[in-house]
Design a protein around this motif. Structure first.
Motif, PDB file in Angstrom:
ATOM      1  N   ILE A  56     -29.695 -69.982 -13.484  1.00  0.00           N
ATOM      2  CA  ILE A  56     -29.149 -71.159 -14.172  1.00  0.00           C
ATOM      3  C   ILE A  56     -28.934 -72.301 -13.190  1.00  0.00           C
ATOM      4  O   ILE A  56     -29.251 -73.457 -13.479  1.00  0.00           O
ATOM      5  CB  ILE A  56     -27.856 -70.787 -14.919  1.00  0.00           C
ATOM      6  CG1 ILE A  56     -28.203 -69.879 -16.098  1.00  0.00           C
ATOM      7  CG2 ILE A  56     -27.125 -72.035 -15.402  1.00  0.00           C
ATOM      8  CD1 ILE A  56     -27.017 -69.244 -16.756  1.00  0.00           C
ATOM      9  N   ARG A  60     -30.882 -75.696 -13.825  1.00  0.00           N
ATOM     10  CA  ARG A  60     -30.072 -76.876 -14.135  1.00  0.00           C
ATOM     11  C   ARG A  60     -29.933 -77.815 -12.936  1.00  0.00           C
ATOM     12  O   ARG A  60     -30.088 -79.022 -13.069  1.00  0.00           O
ATOM     13  CB  ARG A  60     -28.685 -76.464 -14.616  1.00  0.00           C
ATOM     14  CG  ARG A  60     -28.665 -75.877 -16.010  1.00  0.00           C
ATOM     15  CD  ARG A  60     -27.259 -75.572 -16.470  1.00  0.00           C
ATOM     16  NE  ARG A  60     -26.423 -76.737 -16.560  1.00  0.00           N
ATOM     17  CZ  ARG A  60     -26.396 -77.599 -17.585  1.00  0.00           C
ATOM     18  NH1 ARG A  60     -27.173 -77.386 -18.609  1.00  0.00           N
ATOM     19  NH2 ARG A  60     -25.592 -78.628 -17.578  1.00  0.00           N
ATOM     20  N   HIS A  66     -31.913 -78.787 -18.794  1.00  0.00           N
ATOM     21  CA  HIS A  66     -30.594 -78.504 -19.363  1.00  0.00           C
ATOM     22  C   HIS A  66     -30.688 -77.316 -20.314  1.00  0.00           C
ATOM     23  O   HIS A  66     -31.236 -77.420 -21.401  1.00  0.00           O
ATOM     24  CB  HIS A  66     -30.049 -79.740 -20.085  1.00  0.00           C
ATOM     25  CG  HIS A  66     -30.003 -80.916 -19.182  1.00  0.00           C
ATOM     26  ND1 HIS A  66     -29.137 -81.003 -18.124  1.00  0.00           N
ATOM     27  CD2 HIS A  66     -30.741 -82.052 -19.146  1.00  0.00           C
ATOM     28  CE1 HIS A  66     -29.322 -82.135 -17.488  1.00  0.00           C
ATOM     29  NE2 HIS A  66     -30.297 -82.791 -18.084  1.00  0.00           N
ATOM     30  N   ILE A  67     -30.146 -76.193 -19.853  1.00  0.00           N
ATOM     31  CA  ILE A  67     -30.100 -74.999 -20.695  1.00  0.00           C
ATOM     32  C   ILE A  67     -28.668 -74.526 -20.816  1.00  0.00           C
ATOM     33  O   ILE A  67     -27.853 -74.732 -19.926  1.00  0.00           O
ATOM     34  CB  ILE A  67     -30.983 -73.857 -20.151  1.00  0.00           C
ATOM     35  CG1 ILE A  67     -30.532 -73.426 -18.755  1.00  0.00           C
ATOM     36  CG2 ILE A  67     -32.436 -74.244 -20.135  1.00  0.00           C
ATOM     37  CD1 ILE A  67     -31.187 -72.159 -18.274  1.00  0.00           C
ATOM     38  N   SER A  69     -25.994 -75.447 -21.995  1.00  0.00           N
ATOM     39  CA  SER A  69     -24.876 -76.380 -22.153  1.00  0.00           C
ATOM     40  C   SER A  69     -25.409 -77.811 -22.115  1.00  0.00           C
ATOM     41  O   SER A  69     -26.532 -78.052 -21.702  1.00  0.00           O
ATOM     42  CB  SER A  69     -23.819 -76.152 -21.074  1.00  0.00           C
ATOM     43  OG  SER A  69     -24.378 -76.199 -19.793  1.00  0.00           O
ATOM     44  N   SER A  71     -26.172 -81.771 -21.152  1.00  0.00           N
ATOM     45  CA  SER A  71     -26.645 -82.334 -19.895  1.00  0.00           C
ATOM     46  C   SER A  71     -25.522 -82.880 -19.027  1.00  0.00           C
ATOM     47  O   SER A  71     -25.653 -82.946 -17.812  1.00  0.00           O
ATOM     48  CB  SER A  71     -27.666 -83.443 -20.166  1.00  0.00           C
ATOM     49  OG  SER A  71     -27.072 -84.453 -20.956  1.00  0.00           O
ATOM     50  N   ALA A  75     -24.423 -78.975 -12.748  1.00  0.00           N
ATOM     51  CA  ALA A  75     -25.391 -77.949 -12.368  1.00  0.00           C
ATOM     52  C   ALA A  75     -24.968 -76.568 -12.863  1.00  0.00           C
ATOM     53  O   ALA A  75     -25.806 -75.763 -13.264  1.00  0.00           O
ATOM     54  CB  ALA A  75     -25.573 -77.925 -10.854  1.00  0.00           C
ATOM     55  N   TYR A  76     -23.669 -76.279 -12.817  1.00  0.00           N
ATOM     56  CA  TYR A  76     -23.203 -74.964 -13.255  1.00  0.00           C
ATOM     57  C   TYR A  76     -23.226 -74.847 -14.771  1.00  0.00           C
ATOM     58  O   TYR A  76     -23.466 -73.790 -15.319  1.00  0.00           O
ATOM     59  CB  TYR A  76     -21.787 -74.682 -12.732  1.00  0.00           C
ATOM     60  CG  TYR A  76     -21.258 -73.340 -13.160  1.00  0.00           C
ATOM     61  CD1 TYR A  76     -21.666 -72.179 -12.509  1.00  0.00           C
ATOM     62  CD2 TYR A  76     -20.375 -73.215 -14.224  1.00  0.00           C
ATOM     63  CE1 TYR A  76     -21.194 -70.944 -12.898  1.00  0.00           C
ATOM     64  CE2 TYR A  76     -19.899 -71.974 -14.622  1.00  0.00           C
ATOM     65  CZ  TYR A  76     -20.313 -70.847 -13.958  1.00  0.00           C
ATOM     66  OH  TYR A  76     -19.853 -69.617 -14.348  1.00  0.00           O
ATOM     67  N   GLY A  77     -22.976 -75.915 -15.452  1.00  0.00           N
ATOM     68  CA  GLY A  77     -22.887 -75.866 -16.902  1.00  0.00           C
ATOM     69  C   GLY A  77     -21.441 -75.734 -17.317  1.00  0.00           C
ATOM     70  O   GLY A  77     -20.550 -76.327 -16.717  1.00  0.00           O
ATOM     71  N   THR A  81     -22.385 -70.527 -19.238  1.00  0.00           N
ATOM     72  CA  THR A  81     -23.033 -69.954 -18.063  1.00  0.00           C
ATOM     73  C   THR A  81     -22.330 -68.665 -17.640  1.00  0.00           C
ATOM     74  O   THR A  81     -22.969 -67.657 -17.335  1.00  0.00           O
ATOM     75  CB  THR A  81     -23.027 -70.966 -16.911  1.00  0.00           C
ATOM     76  OG1 THR A  81     -23.697 -72.155 -17.343  1.00  0.00           O
ATOM     77  CG2 THR A  81     -23.717 -70.414 -15.683  1.00  0.00           C
ATOM     78  N   SER A 137     -36.649 -76.116 -21.967  1.00  0.00           N
ATOM     79  CA  SER A 137     -35.442 -75.282 -21.991  1.00  0.00           C
ATOM     80  C   SER A 137     -35.753 -73.878 -22.497  1.00  0.00           C
ATOM     81  O   SER A 137     -35.215 -72.883 -21.979  1.00  0.00           O
ATOM     82  CB  SER A 137     -34.368 -75.905 -22.876  1.00  0.00           C
ATOM     83  OG  SER A 137     -33.929 -77.115 -22.341  1.00  0.00           O
ATOM     84  N   THR A 141     -35.268 -70.583 -20.139  1.00  0.00           N
ATOM     85  CA  THR A 141     -34.406 -69.479 -20.574  1.00  0.00           C
ATOM     86  C   THR A 141     -35.201 -68.181 -20.659  1.00  0.00           C
ATOM     87  O   THR A 141     -34.716 -67.124 -20.234  1.00  0.00           O
ATOM     88  CB  THR A 141     -33.764 -69.805 -21.934  1.00  0.00           C
ATOM     89  OG1 THR A 141     -33.075 -71.052 -21.826  1.00  0.00           O
ATOM     90  CG2 THR A 141     -32.795 -68.729 -22.361  1.00  0.00           C
TER      91      THR A 141
END
Length: 176
Positions: A56, A60, A66-67, A69, A71, A75-77, A81, A137, A141
């Motif tokens: 992730i 990200r 953006h996966i 969560s 944008s 970076a972590y979301g 995550t 995305s 994923t």
């Protein structure tokens, strides 16, 4: 020279002396060291969770896709995550339970385990394409799910090999 039916090939020095009975059916079932198996399964679960986290962060943070969560989550979301990483941990623990059950009950347990895992990985790769999201995305994923699944499968194959001992035999060549 071929030996006659059972017993002649043992070459007893005193054939009239009573020898202890030998079980004609040794336990062929491999014995599972549950402690080693579950310790390795826990280690596999930690690695799977970290693979999810690294995947992730790579997707990200580095690739900017953006996966899981929005944008603006960085970076972590967000908590998604963390949930994803704990999900990978849980799948590895479930897979360890499946390996343990298969080792105890099935003939050729690792062949069944590999087929089960390959089908579970296929489901994990296909699921992102069933939801509405950007194609990049979905691909990202699916790629993370693929790496997590292959990680779990390969590590548990190794762990199962180490945690399994051959069934009881009398001499080293597997013969009574």
């Amino acid at each position: 020279m071929a030996s006659p039916q059972g017993g002649w090939d043992r070459n007893y020095e005193q054939p009239t002396q009573p020898y202890p009975a030998v079980d004609p059916q040794p336990e062929d079932r491999p014995r599972v060291d549950a402690g080693k198996l579950w310790a390795g399964g826990f280690g596999t679960a930690v690695v799977a969770a970290l693979v999810a986290l690294v995947g992730i962060l790579l997707v990200r943070g580095v690739l900017g896709i953006h996966i899981l969560s929005p944008s603006d989550a960085g970076a972590y979301g967000d908590t998604t995550t963390t949930t994803y990483a704990f999900g990978a941990f849980g799948v590895a623990i479930l897979a360890t339970g499946a390996v343990h059950m298969l080792l105890m009950l099935m003939p050729r347990p690792m062949a069944f385990f590999n087929w089960i895992m390959l089908l579970v990985v296929a489901v994990g790769v296909l699921i992102p394409f069933t939801v509405s999201a950007e194609v990049e995305s979905q691909i990202a994923t699916a790629a993370i799910n693929l790496v997590i699944g292959l990680c779990i499968m390969s590590l548990l194959n190794s762990v199962a090999g180490i945690a399994t001992r051959a069934g009881r035999t009398v001499n080293g060549d597997g013969m009574l």
